[in-house]
Design an enzyme around this catalytic site. Structure first.
Site, PDB file in Angstrom:
ATOM      1  N   TYR A   1      -4.848  -2.419  15.461  1.00 22.04           N
ATOM      2  CA  TYR A   1      -5.494  -3.239  14.424  1.00 22.04           C
ATOM      3  C   TYR A   1      -5.167  -4.728  14.657  1.00 22.04           C
ATOM      4  CZ  TYR A   1      -5.749   1.154  11.632  1.00 22.04           C
ATOM      5  OH  TYR A   1      -5.978   2.428  11.173  1.00 22.04           O
ATOM      6  N   LYS A  10       2.749  23.027   7.583  1.00 21.59           N
ATOM      7  CA  LYS A  10       3.173  22.522   8.895  1.00 21.59           C
ATOM      8  C   LYS A  10       4.638  22.905   9.162  1.00 21.59           C
ATOM      9  CE  LYS A  10       4.207  18.251  11.093  1.00 21.59           C
ATOM     10  NZ  LYS A  10       4.665  16.940  10.754  1.00 21.59           N
ATOM     11  N   CYS A  35      13.494  10.251   7.813  1.00 21.67           N
ATOM     12  CA  CYS A  35      13.335   9.859   9.224  1.00 21.67           C
ATOM     13  C   CYS A  35      14.653   9.908   9.977  1.00 21.67           C
ATOM     14  CB  CYS A  35      12.748   8.463   9.296  1.00 21.67           C
ATOM     15  SG  CYS A  35      13.716   7.282   8.361  1.00 21.67           S
ATOM     16  N   LYS A  78       0.868  -1.172   0.000  1.00 23.13           N
ATOM     17  CA  LYS A  78       0.000   0.000   0.000  1.00 23.13           C
ATOM     18  C   LYS A  78       0.912   1.231   0.000  1.00 23.13           C
ATOM     19  CE  LYS A  78      -2.427   3.330   2.267  1.00 23.13           C
ATOM     20  NZ  LYS A  78      -1.905   4.390   1.393  1.00 23.13           N
ATOM     21  N   GLU A 121       8.583   0.977  11.503  1.00 21.31           N
ATOM     22  CA  GLU A 121       9.717   1.910  11.359  1.00 21.31           C
ATOM     23  C   GLU A 121       9.109   3.301  11.351  1.00 21.31           C
ATOM     24  OE1 GLU A 121      12.677   1.025  11.568  1.00 21.31           O
ATOM     25  OE2 GLU A 121      12.643  -1.101  11.055  1.00 21.31           O
ATOM     26  N   GLU A 172       9.265  16.177  15.506  1.00 22.79           N
ATOM     27  CA  GLU A 172       9.780  15.866  14.176  1.00 22.79           C
ATOM     28  C   GLU A 172       9.188  16.862  13.178  1.00 22.79           C
ATOM     29  OE1 GLU A 172       8.406  12.295  12.129  1.00 22.79           O
ATOM     30  OE2 GLU A 172      10.465  11.852  11.562  1.00 22.79           O
ATOM     31  N   SER A 183       4.737   7.535  10.158  1.00 23.88           N
ATOM     32  CA  SER A 183       4.796   8.307  11.392  1.00 23.88           C
ATOM     33  C   SER A 183       4.482   7.424  12.610  1.00 23.88           C
ATOM     34  CB  SER A 183       3.795   9.453  11.325  1.00 23.88           C
ATOM     35  OG  SER A 183       2.494   8.928  11.212  1.00 23.88           O
ATOM     36  N   THR A 214       0.648   6.902  13.290  1.00 23.25           N
ATOM     37  CA  THR A 214      -0.012   5.890  12.457  1.00 23.25           C
ATOM     38  C   THR A 214       0.498   4.496  12.823  1.00 23.25           C
ATOM     39  OG1 THR A 214      -0.133   7.515  10.681  1.00 23.25           O
ATOM     40  CG2 THR A 214      -0.574   5.253  10.083  1.00 23.25           C
TER      41      THR A 214
END
Ligand code: NAD
Length: 489
Positions: A245, A342, A292, A181, A257, A391, A235, A238
């Protein structure tokens, strides 16, 4: 509505076929350099996820891929790498157009790394041995590795094909089948990868791609009872959802990660400040800071601060912000308007908090419609400021000072994250002590780097969970261990 260029890869790939999403629904993918729609991408739903998982399940339960000898999978994956290499120009262009990635980086780093990743894992797989344990006479005790099954990979937009390859390489080499995905901002290069896999002879159903939105497609994969493992990069917020889930569905294995707020420490005995400045600027601004493992906190000894600042600002001036399709571009646009807003919000907040803006800080090239932000440096940042803690995921470097190495390490570790860190020091003892005390998955000494294919990549604390990408450690996470205990009578 966008006029899809004929050659754009826009459809889901399920069971080896390019297919529309159920109901032929689509969503727009936007070029962040212009703000204009590039193409309409199939917008998959939970129904499409069911189809993709069923295809991957069938390929796993009945197909040739998990049943091939490791040597045969190796040969096929090498072919896949060769086909990717032959199509590197097209993939790099897709990455530049969808992710805003400078074409020179896409061609010089992302694509070669992608090819190298597939090759490394292909080459490893017929050299990893199972075990016979010392069970005594009369029994044969074996510990064998088996593929875990259907692996879903939920991917970020910052390194689309490279992050896909970090999951594809080890998971496929071990005989798993996959549903990918891509992030909704960057679907096309991942779809193209799946098409190339078919061209390379990877059997139908082994790699499926379901483009679409996270809350729909990502969630459906996370909750699916027929998915055995999710490898996620994105992130921390998430990533956390995937643990929920899994807990609420089939306890699938979850590998995360996630984000980082990575420090670079410059110890007082450093002699080559030019080297430090090169790495500091590169690590903060490469890939627009949408990385990251970018070093977004520069912790410099107070005695070296003034000189280093001058060298860094001088170098930052050479980072050309431009159209990512131009060879000279070093800084492309940020991924989307909301993200640019942002990042600029962080800049404004840092100014209000009293940090001193010494370079950049503005949106530029606004006339193009693109989301470009200058490389930005703040001095006099203090540890409690959001700029030192959150971050930003943009080209913004926060400079802080320290008095003693102990203070530097405490400041570096004063974060919820633990992905990467760098230490610059003349003395090996100082460097090594710091490397061992830093709570991060990768510590680079006198450089900014992440190691090579042989080294694991992942994070401590909120930066990761459950495993590591790259290296043989990545193979382990896509395998079950089975004990076979035989009474030989
Ligand atoms: P993100 O978390 O917004 O999205 C990542 C993926 O999760 C996307 O495919 C998205 O569609 C999906 N998703 C979003 N919401 C979801 C939901 N509710 N349920 C299920 N899936 C959902 O991250 P991003 O903005 O694409 O990427 C940037 C982040 O990724 C940064 O925090 C960065 O540090 C991190 N990252 C980490 C690594 C690493 O190796 N540690 C590498 C690259 C990026």
């Amino acid at each position: 509505m966008a006029e899809n260029k004929k050659s754009y890869p826009t459809k889901a790939v399920i069971g080896g076929r390019s297919v529309d999403a159920t109901g032929r629904k689509t969503f727009e993918t936007v070029n962040p350099s212009t703000g204009k729609v590039l193409a309409e991408i199939s917008e998959c739903t939970a129904a499409d996820v069911d189809k993709a998982v069923a295809a991957a399940r069938q390929a796993f339960d009945e197909g040739p891929w998990p049943r091939m000898s490791p040597a045969d999978r190796k040969t096929t994956l090498h072919r896949f790498a060769t086909v990717i290499e032959a199509n590197a120009d097209e993939l790099a262009e897709l990455e530049a157009m969808e992710a805003g990635k400078p074409i020179a980086d896409a061609l010089g780093i992302d694509l070669p790394e992608t090819v190298a990743t597939i090759r490394w894992h292909a080459e490893a797989v017929d050299k990893i041995c199972d075990k016979i344990t010392p069970s005594g006479p009369g029994t044969l005790s074996m510990v064998v590795r088996e593929p875990i099954g259907v692996v879903a990979a939920v991917l970020p937009w910052n390194f689309p094909v490279m992050m896909a390859s970090w999951k594809l390489g080890p998971a496929l080499a071990e005989g798993n089948t996959m549903v990918l995905k891509p992030a909704e901002q960057t679907s096309m290069s991942t779809i193209r990868l799946a098409e190339l896999a078919t061209e390379a002879g990877i059997p139908d159903g082994v790699i499926n791609v379901v483009p679409g939105f996270g809350e729909v497609v990502g969630k459906a994969l996370g909750e699916h009872m027929q998915v055995d493992c999710v490898g996620f990069t994105g992130s921390t917020d998430t990533g956390r959802l995937f643990l929920h889930y899994a807990a609420d569905s089939n306890l699938k294995r979850v590998l995360l990660e996630c984000g980082g707020k990575n420090p670079m420490i410059v110890m007082p005995d450093v002699e080559d400040l030019d080297l430090v400045a090169d790495h500091a600027v590169n690590s903060a601004f490469w890939n627009m800071g949408e990385n990251c493992s970018s070093n977004s906190r520069l912790l410099v000894h107070e005695g070296l601060h003034g000189e280093l600042i001058d060298l860094i600002v001088e170098r930052a001036q050479g980072w050309v912000v431009d159209d990512p399709l131009k060879a000279a571009c070093r800084v492309g646009p940020l991924i989307e308007k909301a993200h640019m807003d942002k990042v600029l919000g962080h800049v404004e907040q840092a100014k209000k908090d009293g940090a001193r803006l010494i370079h950049g800080g503005r949106r530029v090239l606004a006339e193009t419609g693109g989301y470009f932000v200058e490389p930005t440096i703040f001095d006099e940042v203090t540890p409690e400021m959001p700029l030192a803690r959150e971050e930003v995921f943009g080209p913004v470097l926060a400079v802080m000072t320290f008095r003693t190495p102990e203070e530097a390490i405490a400041m570096a570790n004063d974060t919820d994250y633990g992905l990467a860190a760098s230490v610059f020091a003349q003395s090996n003892k100082t460097a090594h002590n710091a490397a061992r005390q830093l709570r991060a998955g990768t510590v680079s000494v006198n450089c900014y780097g992440e190691g090579d294919q042989g080294t694991p990549f992942g994070g401590y604390k909120l930066s990761g969970f459950g495993g590591r990408d790259k290296s043989l450690a990545a193979h382990d996470q896509y395998c079950e261990l089975k004990t076979v205990w035989m009474d030989l009578g």
